[in-house]
Write a protein that holds these residues in place. Structure first.
Motif, PDB file in Angstrom:
ATOM      1  N   CYS B  40      22.861  55.085  24.550  1.00  0.00           N
ATOM      2  CA  CYS B  40      24.134  54.493  24.142  1.00  0.00           C
ATOM      3  C   CYS B  40      24.304  54.652  22.635  1.00  0.00           C
ATOM      4  O   CYS B  40      23.434  54.242  21.860  1.00  0.00           O
ATOM      5  CB  CYS B  40      24.159  53.023  24.525  1.00  0.00           C
ATOM      6  SG  CYS B  40      25.645  52.183  23.956  1.00  0.00           S
ATOM      7  N   CYS B  43      24.836  50.744  21.108  1.00  0.00           N
ATOM      8  CA  CYS B  43      23.756  49.746  20.991  1.00  0.00           C
ATOM      9  C   CYS B  43      22.378  50.381  20.939  1.00  0.00           C
ATOM     10  O   CYS B  43      21.389  49.692  20.692  1.00  0.00           O
ATOM     11  CB  CYS B  43      23.830  48.719  22.119  1.00  0.00           C
ATOM     12  SG  CYS B  43      23.242  49.322  23.720  1.00  0.00           S
ATOM     13  N   CYS B  54      27.120  52.011  29.605  1.00  0.00           N
ATOM     14  CA  CYS B  54      25.837  51.459  29.166  1.00  0.00           C
ATOM     15  C   CYS B  54      25.626  50.112  29.863  1.00  0.00           C
ATOM     16  O   CYS B  54      26.466  49.218  29.739  1.00  0.00           O
ATOM     17  CB  CYS B  54      25.847  51.268  27.654  1.00  0.00           C
ATOM     18  SG  CYS B  54      24.439  50.299  27.058  1.00  0.00           S
ATOM     19  N   CYS B  57      25.710  47.126  26.998  1.00  0.00           N
ATOM     20  CA  CYS B  57      26.909  46.715  26.246  1.00  0.00           C
ATOM     21  C   CYS B  57      28.213  47.236  26.852  1.00  0.00           C
ATOM     22  O   CYS B  57      29.279  46.977  26.317  1.00  0.00           O
ATOM     23  CB  CYS B  57      26.781  47.153  24.784  1.00  0.00           C
ATOM     24  SG  CYS B  57      27.065  48.920  24.539  1.00  0.00           S
ATOM     25  N   SER B  59      29.470  50.093  26.831  1.00  0.00           N
ATOM     26  CA  SER B  59      30.091  51.201  26.113  1.00  0.00           C
ATOM     27  C   SER B  59      30.122  52.442  27.009  1.00  0.00           C
ATOM     28  O   SER B  59      29.205  52.677  27.795  1.00  0.00           O
ATOM     29  CB  SER B  59      29.287  51.502  24.849  1.00  0.00           C
ATOM     30  OG  SER B  59      29.738  52.715  24.277  1.00  0.00           O
TER      31      SER B  59
HETATM   32 ZN   LIG Z   1      25.100  50.090  24.858  1.00  0.00          ZN
END
Ligand SMILES: [Zn+2]
Lengths: 396, 148
Positions: B40, B43, B54, B57, B59
């Protein structure tokens, strides 16, 4: 985690039906086996088929879905139907929830299993099962690589990890297999009844080292069915119905088979935490114990994660509670473990066999396997990854 | 090289696995003998197998990142029978399968076989490194023992 349990003791299992489990039932379809079990369960409950308004069925390749079973049996109008995974407790929970929430009053739950071409040599020779091969490969042009860690291979990989972490011999796994086989000998429905010695276990054909063929459940043709309704209605059918005290599924977020963080926290731990949270009883109150045994390592996990034995000590614990005369575990000389023989010896039912035997024991209908005055049964169903489930059944 | 391989050709070349829009980069990487693991970009967490977001998080800013492929065996077994594959002959002896904790990709394991070692020496805790063999005419990532 939900700590509420408004369904506690509110849903009853009022009927059970099953076929024999066979390594080759001959020219019988999974649909017919399923229908036989369903009819037996409805007759056992003493209800008319028109009273069934919910059907929860199997999602197994080759087995009829809920809509097909409704048609096969000529049922009346249905207001709840589904074909959930995993079997068997999650199917039970689905039926319970539907009844408790008022979606329906009386549910037929069934599961039909059929040997597939990839797990049975005789099934591979049955032209009527050849279509299942295509379902297994999911339309791919070549089989998955040997290195693809699917759930069944993953149990072997984690079994080796268990051996590594706790330094246990293969006899620990063999003890699980011996327990199931000795119990199966007392179950007329079981597929494998010939006695099993530790010597025979250690010499059995290795499939995926460290697990041999006797660590893996026996593919069978067979079916189980159950009738569920409200406890209120059940009391009109029988004075002491078997009720579901609590039941749950359990899964950790990161449950990819080879990415599971450790043996110290997986689906079984979630199940145990939920069962304890939502129950008035626990292992000291149990009269009969059903740890799932699709692979022997799963049984070791349930024994330890339920709290019967310390981590890595399930083998030692089985020896401490071994009944030499019966050739199986009798916890504190009283509580058997899978008295029907489990998936290793009765046959691979994904846990419906465990559920059915629990009901039979609590009704006092288990014949020579009967535990005296059994009132409470604890079931740990499924394994480590996506299918851990658990239930506590009681006789009111 | 792999950039010139069309999506259709990629699917053709890997007949044994279901490739998705989330894992196409990783299998293209194999054609260049690169082991790619999702990291990611927001993060920094790694995950495998490839996921659409991810898991930490959420993402979508995921980067298939080349790892050097050194690591330590976490899970091990030896198949005495199993799925057929080019170059795998169960009659000649059990086929090892391992899950390896990858160095530098915290918490991620990659599963494959180990070559160049008798099955009984393929044990949990063994340090390994990445190598490549041919399967169905495409490179296939495997491990071999890492000498100290
Ligand atoms: Zn992440």
């Amino acid at each position: 985690m939900a700590r509420r349990n408004p369904m506690r003791d509110e849903i009853a299992i009022v009927g059970v039906g099953s076929t024999d489990f066979s390594r080759d039932a001959g020219g019988i379809s999974a649909a017919k086996l399923g229908a036989q079990a369903c009819i037996a369960a409805i007759q056992d409950a003493g209800i008319d088929k028109s009273e069934i308004d919910g059907v929860v069925g199997a999602l197994e390749p080759g087995a009829p879905r809920a809509n097909q079973m409704s048609s096969i049996l000529g049922l009346n109008d249905i207001t709840h139907h589904s074909s959930p995974m995993p079997v068997a407790v999650s199917a039970l929970v689905d039926a319970m929830t539907a009844i408790f929430s008022g979606q329906c009053d009386t549910v037929l739950v069934y599961y039909a299993f059929t040997r597939a071409p990839w797990n049975s040599r005789s099934a591979a020779q049955d032209p009527f099962r050849s279509y299942l091969g295509g379902m297994m490969s999911g339309g791919l042009k070549a089989p998955p690589m040997p290195e693809s860690i699917d759930p069944s291979a993953a149990y072997t990989a984690w079994a080796q990890r268990y051996i590594h972490e706790y330094d246990v011999p293969r006899e620990t796994f063999g003890r699980v297999a011996m327990n199931m086989r000795a119990n199966a000998a007392r179950n007329p429905k079981a597929a494998m009844k010939t006695p099993l010695t530790m010597e025979a276990y250690l010499e059995a054909r290795m499939i995926r080292d460290p697990l041999c063929m006797l660590d893996m459940d026996i593919p069978v043709d067979g079916a189980d069915a159950f009738i569920l309704t409200t406890t209120e209605k059940a009391k009109k059918l029988t004075p002491n119905p078997v009720v579901v005290h609590t039941a749950t599924a359990g899964m950790v977020g990161r449950n990819d088979e080879d990415q599971l963080p450790s043996l110290e926290r997986h689906g079984q731990h979630v199940v145990v935490e939920a069962l304890k949270e939502r129950s008035d009883v626990w292992i000291d109150d149990v009269d009969v114990f059903f740890p799932y045994d699709g692979f022997s390592i799963i049984t070791l996990g349930w024994i330890e994660n339920m709290g019967f034995a310390k981590r890595g000590q399930a083998g030692r614990w089985m020896l401490d509670h071994w009944d030499e005369d019966l050739g199986c575990v009798m916890i504190d000389g009283r509580v058997p473990m899978n008295p029907h023989g489990g998936s290793l010896s009765e046959g691979a039912s994904r846990g419906t066999g465990h559920l059915r035997e629990a009901v039979m024991q609590l009704r006092g209908d288990a014949g020579e396997r009967q535990v005296h005055d059994a009132k409470t049964a604890l079931i740990g169903c499924g394994g480590f990854f996506f299918n851990s489930q658990g239930a506590i059944l009681k006789r009111l | 090289m792999s950039e010139s391989v069309s999506d259709a050709e990629l699917v053709e070349r890997f007949p044994w696995v279901q490739i998705t829009h989330d894992s196409k980069f990783h299998f293209r990487g194999w054609l260049d003998k690169q082991l790619l693991i999702n990291r990611c970009a927001d993060c920094g967490n790694w995950h495998h197998p490839p996921k659409p977001v991810c898991p930490v998080c959420w993402s979508e800013n995921l980067v298939p990142t080349e790892v050097d492929g050194t690591g330590t065996i976490h899970l091990a077994m030896a198949l005495h029978q199993g799925a057929p594959a080019p170059g795998v002959d169960y009659a000649k002896g059990p086929h090892p399968v391992v899950a390896v904790d990858l160095d530098g990709a915290d918490g991620v394991r990659f599963s494959s076989t180990v070559i160049g070692l008798p099955p009984e020496e393929v044990v949990i805790g063994l340090p390994v490194e990445l190598d490549w063999v041919e399967r169905y005419g495409h490179p296939f990532p495997v491990f071999r023992k890492r000498e100290a």
